[in-house]
Every structure is written in structure tokens, then in C-alpha cells.
Enzyme design. Structure first.
Site, mmCIF file in Angstrom:
data_model
loop_
_atom_site.group_PDB
_atom_site.id
_atom_site.type_symbol
_atom_site.label_atom_id
_atom_site.label_comp_id
_atom_site.label_asym_id
_atom_site.label_seq_id
_atom_site.Cartn_x
_atom_site.Cartn_y
_atom_site.Cartn_z
ATOM 1 N N GLY A 1 0.817 -1.209 0.000
ATOM 2 C CA GLY A 1 0.000 0.000 0.000
ATOM 3 C C GLY A 1 0.847 1.253 0.000
ATOM 4 N N HIS B 1 -2.333 1.063 8.703
ATOM 5 C CA HIS B 1 -1.013 1.701 8.565
ATOM 6 C C HIS B 1 -1.074 2.842 7.544
ATOM 7 C CE1 HIS B 1 3.544 1.370 8.019
ATOM 8 N NE2 HIS B 1 3.191 1.930 6.872
ATOM 9 N N GLU B 2 -1.656 2.569 6.375
ATOM 10 C CA GLU B 2 -1.666 3.590 5.318
ATOM 11 C C GLU B 2 -2.547 4.785 5.694
ATOM 12 O OE1 GLU B 2 0.462 3.616 3.118
ATOM 13 O OE2 GLU B 2 1.141 1.535 3.214
ATOM 14 N N HIS C 1 6.606 6.646 9.456
ATOM 15 C CA HIS C 1 7.082 5.330 9.900
ATOM 16 C C HIS C 1 7.795 5.478 11.233
ATOM 17 C CE1 HIS C 1 6.917 3.834 5.520
ATOM 18 N NE2 HIS C 1 5.924 3.287 6.214
ATOM 19 N N THR D 1 7.453 7.286 21.056
ATOM 20 C CA THR D 1 7.844 6.078 20.319
ATOM 21 C C THR D 1 9.361 6.002 20.349
ATOM 22 O OG1 THR D 1 7.875 7.326 18.253
ATOM 23 C CG2 THR D 1 5.847 6.150 18.794
ATOM 24 N N GLN E 1 14.223 3.572 16.693
ATOM 25 C CA GLN E 1 14.594 2.188 16.347
ATOM 26 C C GLN E 1 15.357 2.197 15.042
ATOM 27 O OE1 GLN E 1 10.587 0.337 16.221
ATOM 28 N NE2 GLN E 1 10.976 -0.150 14.064
HETATM 29 ZN ZN LIG Z 1 4.099 3.079 5.539
#
Ligand SMILES: [Zn+2]
Length: 666
Positions: A200, A250-251, A260, A275, A278
């Protein structure tokens, strides 16, 4: 994630080039970094939002987003991939609503990590659009089916590189099919070749006043989300492990301003403080903790929707992500107008304005007519004081020669309908029907003005006719489970739900109410019996004697009990589209409003296989059941665990379907 200046890196999409066509073997999203200028602009808006929100004691607004899924196919039948089914689309809407509310699949697993307190409700709801941009009601809510062959467009699977595939989506599919992005979230679903490798990609929220040094922001011809059709929902044509609908979650996260979680760079920045940094995207289902970028002891938040973990292993947004979503909904062009559109696009619309009214409630029982006083057997009418040929029951043809039995319906029962009309009346007949010597007496349904249940019927305002032979030929229901009361399951088929239909709907009085009245044939041997309940708190039943005088049944039968007849008018709204299909005429909901237990009454001439699906006003599927070989039946639906409000009941038979509105009073 700590804030720091960093060097923008455009995301590198790693694609595993599979030799097997149409099999995507590694999760990959095509949404990259929209660029420094947008990041700076949006981050500023987020800070403003947080400041205001904190001043208002953190009251996030509730938003509703109408969604249209453009299902791109090559001529396959509905339900045959990639022309995926309504049920599959519906399951995606349910997933979106749960995921953005913090209540999605496996969210309980977060409690075993340090991140459980960060699971957030983004206060964003999604509904299937009920109408197209010109206001016409969609045959299938939230779905526009588009055959690329009839448009002479290429097969989406004919492209084997990301660039060529995206050019095709951006330049052919989107501009030719997009619906006003200020009113709809556009979702494009296509098949894709495995060599392209994308699940996606989304456009970021548009900004205001930027110079244009951005990429991937939504425009009037591109705003929205493309997804691989096999990643949509959790039922139907799916490709594990992308089979829990989290690709769309997610999209749409991107579409609402989320980056992201690894910041599209090694230990990069996603502009959220809660968050952890990472190193890169996670795939599969990492073990906890998965420490990278010195983010111990808790490690990566791989269960975040903005990672690449398998669908079943991602289940949360954080408070800072929620703030970005809320910022997008309250600040960004296109997004800010969606909730206002939902008032008209998410509503049921005229097609759903159809419901059954009555004086029964969920706790009522139908009296077994065999328990009522019967004057004599048809074959032996010597006990009938009014003469031979008039045997029967007090709520139907009887030896007193009664001409009609009528039920008063108060206008308060349909006060929510706009310009209400009576399109038909369902009568629950007892199957002890006798067809007399003429073989074919008329049985009429008459509608009279009424001021109250305490006053006799007034002027005649509508009528339709049927005949005893037709009614007698109605297939009886087998055992009846009625309004949640299993005690009414008869051992043998006894209830015959028969629907009288008005060729021109009768305008329903908006004050007082009306009487719906069944005429009783009086040819020797004719017998009809209408069900009645024994427990009414007030009388609504009336009868017309052989001398043409009206009497309320309580008084007429000694004043010891109230009568409420199983005569159930169907109320529709006169404005807008009203379905007059066979299916619409053969399906009734009763009682309505209900407390959560109600019946779908069908009156099909021939047996059908039907699917009953109930949606709430968010478009969430809250009930579904498939029934085979249905003709005259009463099917009980239990929504007692659902909140009060308006629900849409869809009954589907083959390619035809009808949607009716059910009101739950709690
Ligand atoms: Zn994405």
C-alpha cells in the site's frame, strides 16, 4: 523519540523480488518522507494543537470519515478476486474503527510490555459512504466497482516495477476515479504483481502556504490510499500474514500525518516523543524486548501500526500519534471538512427509511388462537347463534358475522419518519384458514384515520385487496421463536406472515394516528384468524360488527382483557428514493423500535437463500447470518449487547438487496 536535527533521508523501499507472480513475500509500504518543509509545517501545527488541547484539558474531538472503496477489477463477478465482496470491505471498516480506537485485535498483548499505558484512542471513526458525490444512494455502501477493461486501462498486474505501477495508479486510476477528497477518504484497491512488492501507499495530509518542495501530499486528483486487494479486511481473498486489515490501518495512519516509526532512517525521527527510536523496520513478529539504537530495556515498539510487523503483531497507536491524527483532522485542507460530510454521507438515507410499527413490544407473547373462544367447528355450526357459515374465532371470522378487525397505530410510533407513508401491512394470520364455498373471497386491508385508540376508526384513507385463496396458499412458518421468547415456538407450523402491499403508498397521518383493518369474509366456510397478544396494558383492537358499527374489543368482549392484534404496518419516508422491489416488499422488521431483540419477517413467494447483515451507523458489521430456503419465516435477531441508536438491517438475496432502518431503544 528524542527530538534532534537530522538529515532527511528519503525512504528506501526494500523490495524482495519474488519469482512468483502476485505473491508479496515481504511487507513494504510505498509511503516515504514528505520532505522537510512539510515536516516543519505539520510539526508546528502539532505543537499548536497540543498547547490548545492541554488548555482544554485534553479533550480530543471525535471525527467521522466517510470512506469510498474503489474496487478495481477485470470483469470478475462480485466476490471473485480482485472484485472483492462487500463483506470483505465491511470487515475492513470494522478493523479501522477498532484499531483507531485502541481496541483492535491482540491489543491485550501490549500489557505484557512496557507500552501498555500508551495504547491510544485516536477518536476517529470510519463509515462506509452511503451516497455518491451526486447524492444517489449507493447500491453497495462504501463501494464503487470499476472494470479496468471497459475503460481500456491496463491490467494493474501488467506493471512490474514500483515506478511504472505508481505512475499507472497516480496518472490513470486516481484522476479518473477520485471522489471529492474534501468529502470522502478515497481508497483504491487493485491487484498488483509480486515483483512490485507493495502492499500500500498513501498521500500525506495537504498543507497550506508551502512553496511546493514536498512530495506525496494529497491533491484534488490523488488524495487517498492505494492498497493491495489481498490485504483488505480479515475475511475473503487474503494473503497471510497481511490478513488482519492492518495494511489499511497503517496507510490511513500516513494519510492522517503519521510517519514510519523508525523515521525512514537508521534510528531516525518520527516526530513522536513516546515512540522509541529504532534502527529500521521490523518484520514478522519480533520477540519482546527487541533492543536497537540503545533503546533498552524496552526496545522497539514493533507492535505499533507504523512499523512493518505482521498484521497480527501490530496493535497500537500512541498519544503522540493520536495528537498528529487530531492535528491533521483539525488543520489540514481536505481533512477538516470530512466530518461535516459524514452527516449526509454516513446516514442511512431514504432507502433505509422503512420500518414496521405495532403495539407489540419485545416482551410480548402471541396468544395461541386455539386458546381463544371458538364458536364451533366449521363442519358443525349448530352452536353458532348467528347462523350457519360463520364459525371461527373472536379475532377473525366468527359466528357473530364481524366484518373487520382493526388495530390503532399512534403517530408517535413513526414520529422519526420524514413524510411518512404506509407502503404495506403485514398481518400474522393463524394457519387455521378455511376457504369457503365460493372458493375465493376477498380479504381487504383498509387504512382509516384515527385520533386515538379510544375512538372508533374515522374516514377511509387507503385500501388494497387480496383474497383468501392467496393467503391460504402462504407457506406457514415452522416453529416460531418470537421476540426472544422461545415459549412461542409452536410444535407445528402455525404463523402465516402475509403482507398486503399498497400500489400507491398511503400518506400516514402525522397527528393522532391510523387504523389498519382486515376485512373478514363471510361466505359459508370462510375462516381467517389474526394473532393477538394476551398481555397488553391498553386496548388498541377494534372490530366492526355485522351492523356496521365499530366497537373496541375490550368492551365488546366483556372488559376483562385488552386486545392488540398482530397487524403491523410498514412505514416508509415519501421523500427521495424508495425501493419498490420484490425484495423490499417481502421483508419487514418487527417490532421497531425494539430493545435489541427483533424479528426479520419474510414473505417470499418462492424460497430464497438470504443473508441478513446489521450495521451500526459507523458502518460496522454487528450481526450477520445466512439463511437457506427461506420463504415465509420469522427470523430472530439479537442485538441486545449493542448500544441504543439507529441500525441498518441489510437483507440480501442473490444480487438484490434491501436496507431497512431499525431503532434500538435502550
Ligand atoms: Zn508506511
Amino acid at each position: 523519540m528524542k527530538k534532534h536535527l537530522f538529515i532527511l533521508l528519503f525512504s528506501v523501499i526494500s523490495v524482495f523480488a519474488s519469482a512468483q507472480t502476485n505473491k508479496i513475500t515481504k511487507k513494504a509500504c510505498g509511503t516515504g518522507d514528505p520532505g522537510a518543509e512539510w515536516n516543519e509545517w505539520f510539526n508546528k501545527k502539532v505543537e499548536e494543537f497540543k498547547k490548545n488541547n492541554s488548555a482544554q484539558k485534553n479533550q480530543n474531538a471525535n471525527y467521522t470519515i466517510p470512506v469510498i472503496f474503489h474496487v478495481i477489477h477485470g470483469g470478475q463477478g462480485v466476490g471473485s478476486y480482485p472484485n472483492i465482496s462487500q463483506a470483505q470491505i465491511n470487515s475492513q471498516i470494522t478493523i479501522l474503527n477498532n484499531d483507531f480506537a485502541g481496541t483492535g485485535l491482540n491489543v491485550g498483548n501490549v500489557s505484557s510490555t512496557a507500552f501498555s499505558s500508551l495504547v491510544s484512542n485516536c477518536n476517529v471513526n470510519f463509515c462506509l459512504a452511503q451516497k455518491n458525490p451526486s447524492g444517489a444512494t449507493l447500491a453497495e455502501p462504501g463501494i464503487e466497482r470499476i472494470n479496468y477493461t471497459t475503460n481500456s486501462w491496463a491490467n494493474p498486474t501488467s506493471f512490474t516495477t514500483i515506478t511504472n505501477f505508481r505512475n499507472y495508479i497516480e496518472n490513470t486510476i486516481k484522476p479518473n476515479t477520485i471522489w471529492d477528497p474534501t468529502r470522502y477518504l478515497n481508497m483504491w484497491l487493485t491487484d498488483v504483481d509480486g515483483a512490485v512488492g507493495l502492499l500500500g501507499y498513501a498521500t500525506f495530509p495537504p498543507s497550506t502556504g508551502l512553496s511546493g518542495l514536498t512530495s506525496g501530499l494529497g491533491t484534488t486528483t490523488t488524495d487517498g490510499v492505494w492498497c493491495w486487494s489481498r490485504s483488505i479486511g480479515d475475511i475473503g481473498s487474503l494473503s497471510p500474514p497481511y490478513n488482519k486489515g492492518r495494511t489499511a490501518t497503517h496507510e490511513i495512519g500516513h494519510w492522517l500525518g503519521l510517519r514510519h516509526i523508525w523515521g525512514d532512517a537508521s534510528c531516525g525521527n518520527d516526530f513522536c516523543n513516546d515512540t522509541p527510536a529504532q534502527q529500521q523496520e521490523n518484520v514478522g513478529c519480533p520477540g519482546y524486548p527487541h533492543v536497537t539504537c540503545s533503546n533498552g530495556p524496552d526496545g522497539d515498539m514493533f507492535m505499533n501500526f507504523m512499523d512493518y510487523s505482521d498484521d497480527a503483531c501490530m496493535y497500537m497507536f500512541t498519544p503522540d500519534q493520536r495528537d498528529r491524527v487530531q492535528t491533521a483532522m483539525s488543520n489540514c485542507p481536505f481533512r477538516t471538512q470530512l466530518t461535516a460530510s459524514s452527516a449526509t454521507l454516513c446516514g442511512g438515507g431514504p432507502v433505509a427509511c422503512s420500518y414496521t410499527v405495532s403495539n407489540f413490544t419485545n416482551t410480548d407473547t402471541l396468544a395461541n388462537p386455539l386458546g381463544l373462544r371458538r364458536a364451533s367447528a366449521i363442519a358443525s355450526e349448530t352452536f353458532c347463534p348467528q347462523g350457519a357459515g360463520k364459525a371461527g374465532y373472536i379475532s377473525g371470522t366468527n359466528c357473530y358475522g364481524d366484518l373487520e378487525k382493526a388495530e390503532f397505530i399512534s403517530a408517535s410510533k413513526y414520529a422519526s419518519a420524514t413524510n411518512p407513508v404506509i407502503s404495506g401491512v403485514v398481518v400474522l394470520f393463524f394457519n387455521y384458514i378455511g376457504v369457503g364455498t365460493d372458493g375465493n373471497s376477498n380479504v381487504d386491508m383498509k387504512i382509516y384515520n384515527g385520533s386515538s385508540a379510544a375512538s372508533a376508526p374515522g374516514s377511509l384513507i387507503g385500501s388494497t385487496t387480496s383474497n383468501l385463496s392467496t393467503i391460504a396458499a402462504t407457506t406457514n412458518t415452522t416453529s416460531v421463536s418470537y421476540c426472544g421468547n422461545p415459549g412461542l415456538a409452536f410444535g407445528v407450523p402455525v404463523i402465516m406472515p402475509y403482507k398486503f402491499i399498497f400500489s400507491s403508498p398511503v400518506n400516514a397521518p402525522t397527528s393522532g394516528g391510523f387504523f389498519a383493518s382486515v376485512t373478514l369474509p363471510n361466505i359459508p366456510g370462510d375462516t381467517v384468524v389474526v394473532f393477538d397478544k394476551m398481555t397488553g396494558s391498553s386496548n388498541t383492537g377494534w372490530e366492526k360488527w355485522s351492523d356496521n358499527s365499530w366497537h373496541d374489543m375490550k368492551t365488546a368482549w366483556g372488559g376483562t382483557r385488552n386486545f392488540n392484534l398482530a397487524i403491523l404496518p410498514i412505514i416508509d419516508c415519501a421523500t427521495g428514493v424508495r425501493e419498490n422491489s420484490v425484495l423490499n416488499n417481502a421483508v419487514s422488521l418487527f417490532p421497531n423500535p425494539s430493545n435489541g431483540n427483533f424479528n426479520v419477517i419474510t414473505t417470499f413467494a418462492t424460497s430464497q437463500n438470504i443473508v441478513i447483515t446489521v450495521y451500526n451507523m459507523l458502518g460496522q458489521n454487528v450481526y450477520s447470518n445466512k439463511l437457506n430456503n427461506v420463504s415465509q419465516t420469522i427470523h430472530e435477531v439479537d442485538l441486545k449487547n449493542q448500544a441504543g441508536g439507529v441500525y441498518l438491517v441489510e437483507v440480501k438475496s442473490g444480487t438484490e438487496k434491501v436496507v431497512k432502518r431499525m431503532i434500538l431503544n435502550k
